[in-house]
Design a protein around this motif. Structure first.
Motif, PDB file in Angstrom:
ATOM      1  N   ALA A 119      29.023  46.235  24.365  1.00 59.70           N
ATOM      2  CA  ALA A 119      28.933  46.091  25.821  1.00 59.70           C
ATOM      3  C   ALA A 119      29.362  44.695  26.253  1.00 59.70           C
ATOM      4  N   ALA A 120      28.905  43.673  25.547  1.00 63.93           N
ATOM      5  CA  ALA A 120      29.273  42.300  25.899  1.00 63.93           C
ATOM      6  C   ALA A 120      30.774  42.084  25.775  1.00 63.93           C
ATOM      7  N   THR A 121      31.376  42.664  24.753  1.00 57.32           N
ATOM      8  CA  THR A 121      32.813  42.497  24.545  1.00 57.32           C
ATOM      9  C   THR A 121      33.609  43.274  25.579  1.00 57.32           C
ATOM     10  N   ALA A 122      33.153  44.471  25.920  1.00 50.20           N
ATOM     11  CA  ALA A 122      33.829  45.243  26.970  1.00 50.20           C
ATOM     12  C   ALA A 122      33.818  44.481  28.287  1.00 50.20           C
ATOM     13  N   ARG A 123      32.691  43.901  28.634  1.00 49.66           N
ATOM     14  CA  ARG A 123      32.604  43.112  29.869  1.00 49.66           C
ATOM     15  C   ARG A 123      33.568  41.920  29.815  1.00 49.66           C
ATOM     16  N   ALA A 124      33.634  41.263  28.660  1.00 46.02           N
ATOM     17  CA  ALA A 124      34.488  40.084  28.526  1.00 46.02           C
ATOM     18  C   ALA A 124      35.964  40.455  28.644  1.00 46.02           C
ATOM     19  N   PHE A 125      36.369  41.538  27.996  1.00 45.81           N
ATOM     20  CA  PHE A 125      37.755  41.991  28.117  1.00 45.81           C
ATOM     21  C   PHE A 125      38.079  42.338  29.571  1.00 45.81           C
ATOM     22  N   SER A 126      37.182  43.062  30.224  1.00 47.28           N
ATOM     23  CA  SER A 126      37.413  43.459  31.612  1.00 47.28           C
ATOM     24  C   SER A 126      37.517  42.227  32.508  1.00 47.28           C
ATOM     25  N   HIS A 127      36.653  41.247  32.274  1.00 44.85           N
ATOM     26  CA  HIS A 127      36.665  40.018  33.081  1.00 44.85           C
ATOM     27  C   HIS A 127      37.996  39.285  32.962  1.00 44.85           C
ATOM     28  N   GLU A 128      38.657  39.448  31.817  1.00 49.62           N
ATOM     29  CA  GLU A 128      39.949  38.796  31.617  1.00 49.62           C
ATOM     30  C   GLU A 128      41.124  39.730  31.908  1.00 49.62           C
ATOM     31  N   GLY A 129      40.864  40.805  32.675  1.00 48.82           N
ATOM     32  CA  GLY A 129      41.942  41.616  33.218  1.00 48.82           C
ATOM     33  C   GLY A 129      42.311  42.864  32.468  1.00 48.82           C
ATOM     34  N   ALA A 130      41.606  43.198  31.387  1.00 46.74           N
ATOM     35  CA  ALA A 130      41.978  44.354  30.583  1.00 46.74           C
ATOM     36  C   ALA A 130      41.578  45.672  31.237  1.00 46.74           C
ATOM     37  N   LYS A 131      42.306  46.705  30.863  1.00 45.49           N
ATOM     38  CA  LYS A 131      41.907  48.075  31.130  1.00 45.49           C
ATOM     39  C   LYS A 131      41.113  48.531  29.909  1.00 45.49           C
ATOM     40  N   VAL A 132      39.849  48.859  30.113  1.00 43.54           N
ATOM     41  CA  VAL A 132      38.927  49.016  28.989  1.00 43.54           C
ATOM     42  C   VAL A 132      38.505  50.471  28.833  1.00 43.54           C
ATOM     43  N   VAL A 133      38.586  50.962  27.609  1.00 42.79           N
ATOM     44  CA  VAL A 133      38.117  52.299  27.253  1.00 42.79           C
ATOM     45  C   VAL A 133      36.792  52.130  26.522  1.00 42.79           C
ATOM     46  N   LEU A 134      35.719  52.594  27.137  1.00 39.34           N
ATOM     47  CA  LEU A 134      34.372  52.469  26.580  1.00 39.34           C
ATOM     48  C   LEU A 134      34.050  53.718  25.771  1.00 39.34           C
ATOM     49  N   VAL A 135      33.633  53.528  24.528  1.00 39.81           N
ATOM     50  CA  VAL A 135      33.386  54.649  23.622  1.00 39.81           C
ATOM     51  C   VAL A 135      31.986  54.530  23.042  1.00 39.81           C
ATOM     52  N   ASP A 136      31.210  55.607  23.145  1.00 42.43           N
ATOM     53  CA  ASP A 136      29.868  55.627  22.568  1.00 42.43           C
ATOM     54  C   ASP A 136      29.345  57.055  22.618  1.00 42.43           C
ATOM     55  N   ARG A 137      28.254  57.305  21.891  1.00 48.50           N
ATOM     56  CA  ARG A 137      27.588  58.612  21.965  1.00 48.50           C
ATOM     57  C   ARG A 137      26.574  58.667  23.096  1.00 48.50           C
ATOM     58  N   ASP A 138      26.088  57.514  23.531  1.00 47.63           N
ATOM     59  CA  ASP A 138      25.018  57.442  24.524  1.00 47.63           C
ATOM     60  C   ASP A 138      25.618  57.423  25.925  1.00 47.63           C
ATOM     61  N   ARG A 139      25.723  58.598  26.545  1.00 45.79           N
ATOM     62  CA  ARG A 139      26.405  58.705  27.829  1.00 45.79           C
ATOM     63  C   ARG A 139      25.705  57.907  28.924  1.00 45.79           C
ATOM     64  N   ALA A 140      24.375  57.968  28.965  1.00 43.45           N
ATOM     65  CA  ALA A 140      23.647  57.293  30.037  1.00 43.45           C
ATOM     66  C   ALA A 140      23.889  55.783  29.998  1.00 43.45           C
ATOM     67  N   ARG A 141      23.770  55.190  28.839  1.00 42.50           N
ATOM     68  CA  ARG A 141      23.968  53.743  28.731  1.00 42.50           C
ATOM     69  C   ARG A 141      25.442  53.376  28.884  1.00 42.50           C
ATOM     70  N   LEU A 142      26.319  54.262  28.462  1.00 39.52           N
ATOM     71  CA  LEU A 142      27.748  54.035  28.658  1.00 39.52           C
ATOM     72  C   LEU A 142      28.074  53.971  30.147  1.00 39.52           C
ATOM     73  N   ASP A 143      27.468  54.881  30.913  1.00 39.19           N
ATOM     74  CA  ASP A 143      27.697  54.885  32.361  1.00 39.19           C
ATOM     75  C   ASP A 143      27.171  53.604  33.008  1.00 39.19           C
ATOM     76  N   GLU A 144      26.066  53.066  32.479  1.00 38.26           N
ATOM     77  CA  GLU A 144      25.533  51.815  33.020  1.00 38.26           C
ATOM     78  C   GLU A 144      26.529  50.673  32.838  1.00 38.26           C
ATOM     79  N   VAL A 145      27.118  50.589  31.651  1.00 44.79           N
ATOM     80  CA  VAL A 145      28.107  49.541  31.406  1.00 44.79           C
ATOM     81  C   VAL A 145      29.338  49.766  32.285  1.00 44.79           C
ATOM     82  N   ALA A 146      29.788  51.014  32.364  1.00 47.07           N
ATOM     83  CA  ALA A 146      30.982  51.322  33.167  1.00 47.07           C
ATOM     84  C   ALA A 146      30.782  50.972  34.636  1.00 47.07           C
ATOM     85  N   SER A 147      29.560  51.135  35.120  1.00 45.72           N
ATOM     86  CA  SER A 147      29.288  50.870  36.535  1.00 45.72           C
ATOM     87  C   SER A 147      29.482  49.400  36.901  1.00 45.72           C
TER      88      SER A 147
END
Length: 254
Positions: free
Chosen positions: A19-47
Motif C-alpha cells: 500500500a505504501a509503495t502504491a501510494r508513492a508510485f501514484s504520487h509520482e505520476g504513475a498509473k497503478v494497478v493494485l493487486v490483492d485478495r482482500d477486496r475491502a482493503r484494496l478498495d480503501e487504498v484505491a479510494s
C-alpha cells in the motif's frame, strides 16, 4: 514525478509495504494497478488514489490463470507495462519438523510461485517498454532465522531468482532487483509488534535503533524502479537499518 504516465503493477497492495509503495508510485505520476485478495482493503487504498489512473484487481497471486489475466487487464486498461513490483507474500513459523506439507506449499505458492507467474506474464510487456521488476525478498533470504524454515527457503529462492532474471533478461533491457527488509511494521507482523517483546529485541540488534516502516521500503523500491538506478540490476538490497552490517556479536551498550 519520476513515473509520470508509467504503468506499475503492485501485488500485495492492500496493506503494509504494498500500500505504501502504491501510494508513492501514484504520487509520482504513475498509473497503478493494485493487486490483492482482500477486496475491502484494496478498495480503501484505491479510494486514496486518482480514479482515472488506478485499477484494482482482486487476485490470488498463487493462481497462474488469475495472475496472467490480471497482467492482460492492466495492459488493456493502460496500454502497456513499465514496472512490476512483486510484493505479495505470507509468513509461517516452524522448523522443517514442525512445518506440515500444506503449510510448506502455501508459503512456496504465495512467496515463490506468485513471483514466477507474474514475472513470466509481465516479461514480454516489460521487454517492449524496457521496464523493470522489483521483488520483495527479505533479510531472511540472505541468512537464516530460528524457526522460519519455509519462509527462509522461499525468500532465499527469490534472492537467487532475482539474480537469474537479471542475467537472463538484461540484454532485452529489463532490470530486475529486490528489496530485503528486516522486521517492518505491516499486517504480517502486527501480532509481533503488539507482543511487547519483539520490537525491543530487534531494536537491540538494529544500529538505527528502530524497526522498519512501510515507507522506508517504498522509497527504496521507487529508487530501484527509477532511471536513477538505470545501471543497477541483479541486486538484493537490504533495507534493514544496518542489521546486516553486524557479525552477530552484541552491539556495544545493547
Amino acid at each position: 514525478m519520476r513515473f509520470r504516465d508509467r504503468v506499475v503493477i503492485v501485488t500485495g497492495a492492500a496493506s503494509g509495504i504494498g500500500a505504501a509503495t502504491a501510494r508513492a508510485f501514484s504520487h509520482e505520476g504513475a498509473k497503478v494497478v493494485l493487486v490483492d485478495r482482500d477486496r475491502a482493503r484494496l478498495d480503501e487504498v484505491a479510494s486514496e488514489l486518482p480514479h482515472e489512473h488506478t485499477l484494482s484487481c482482486t487476485v490470488d497471486v498463487a493462481q497462474q490463470a488469475e495472475v496472467e489475466g490480471m497482467v492482460e487487464n492492466a495492459v488493456a486498461r493502460f496500454g502497456g507495462l513499465d514496472v512490476l513490483f512483486n510484493n505479495a507474500g505470507v509468513l509461517a513459523s516452524g522448523s522443517v519438523t514442525e512445518t506440515d506439507a500444506a503449510t510448506w506449499r502455501r508459503v512456496m505458492a504465495a512467496d515463490v510461485d506468485a513471483v514466477f507467474f507474474a514475472s513470466r506474464a509481465a516479461m514480454p510487456h516489460l521487454e517492449r517498454s524496457r521496464g523493470c521488476i522489483v521483488n520483495t525478498a527479505s533479510v531472511s533470504g540472505l541468512g537464516g532465522d530460528l524457526g522460519l524454515a519455509a519462509y527462509n527457503a522461499a525468500k532465499g529462492a527469490i534472492v537467487n531468482l532475482t539474480r537469474a532474471m537479471a542475467i537472463d533478461h538484461g540484454r532485452a533491457g529489463v532490470r530486475v532487483n529486490a528489496v530485503c527488509p528486516t522486521f517492518t511494521r505491516t499486517g504480517m507482523t502486527e501480532d509481533m509488534i503488539d507482543d511487547g517483546t519483539t520490537v525491543p529485541l530487534f531494536r537491540r540488534h538494529i544500529p538505527l535503533d528502530r524497526i522498519g516502516e512501510p515507507e522506508d521500503v517504498a522509497r527504496v523500491v521507487l529508487f530501484l524502479a527509477s532511471a536513477d538506478a538505470g545501471f543497477v540490476t541483479g541486486v538484493n538490497l537490504p533495507v534493514d537499518g544496518g542489521l546486516s552490517a553486524g557479525n552477530g556479536q552484541p552491539l556495544y551498550g545493547s
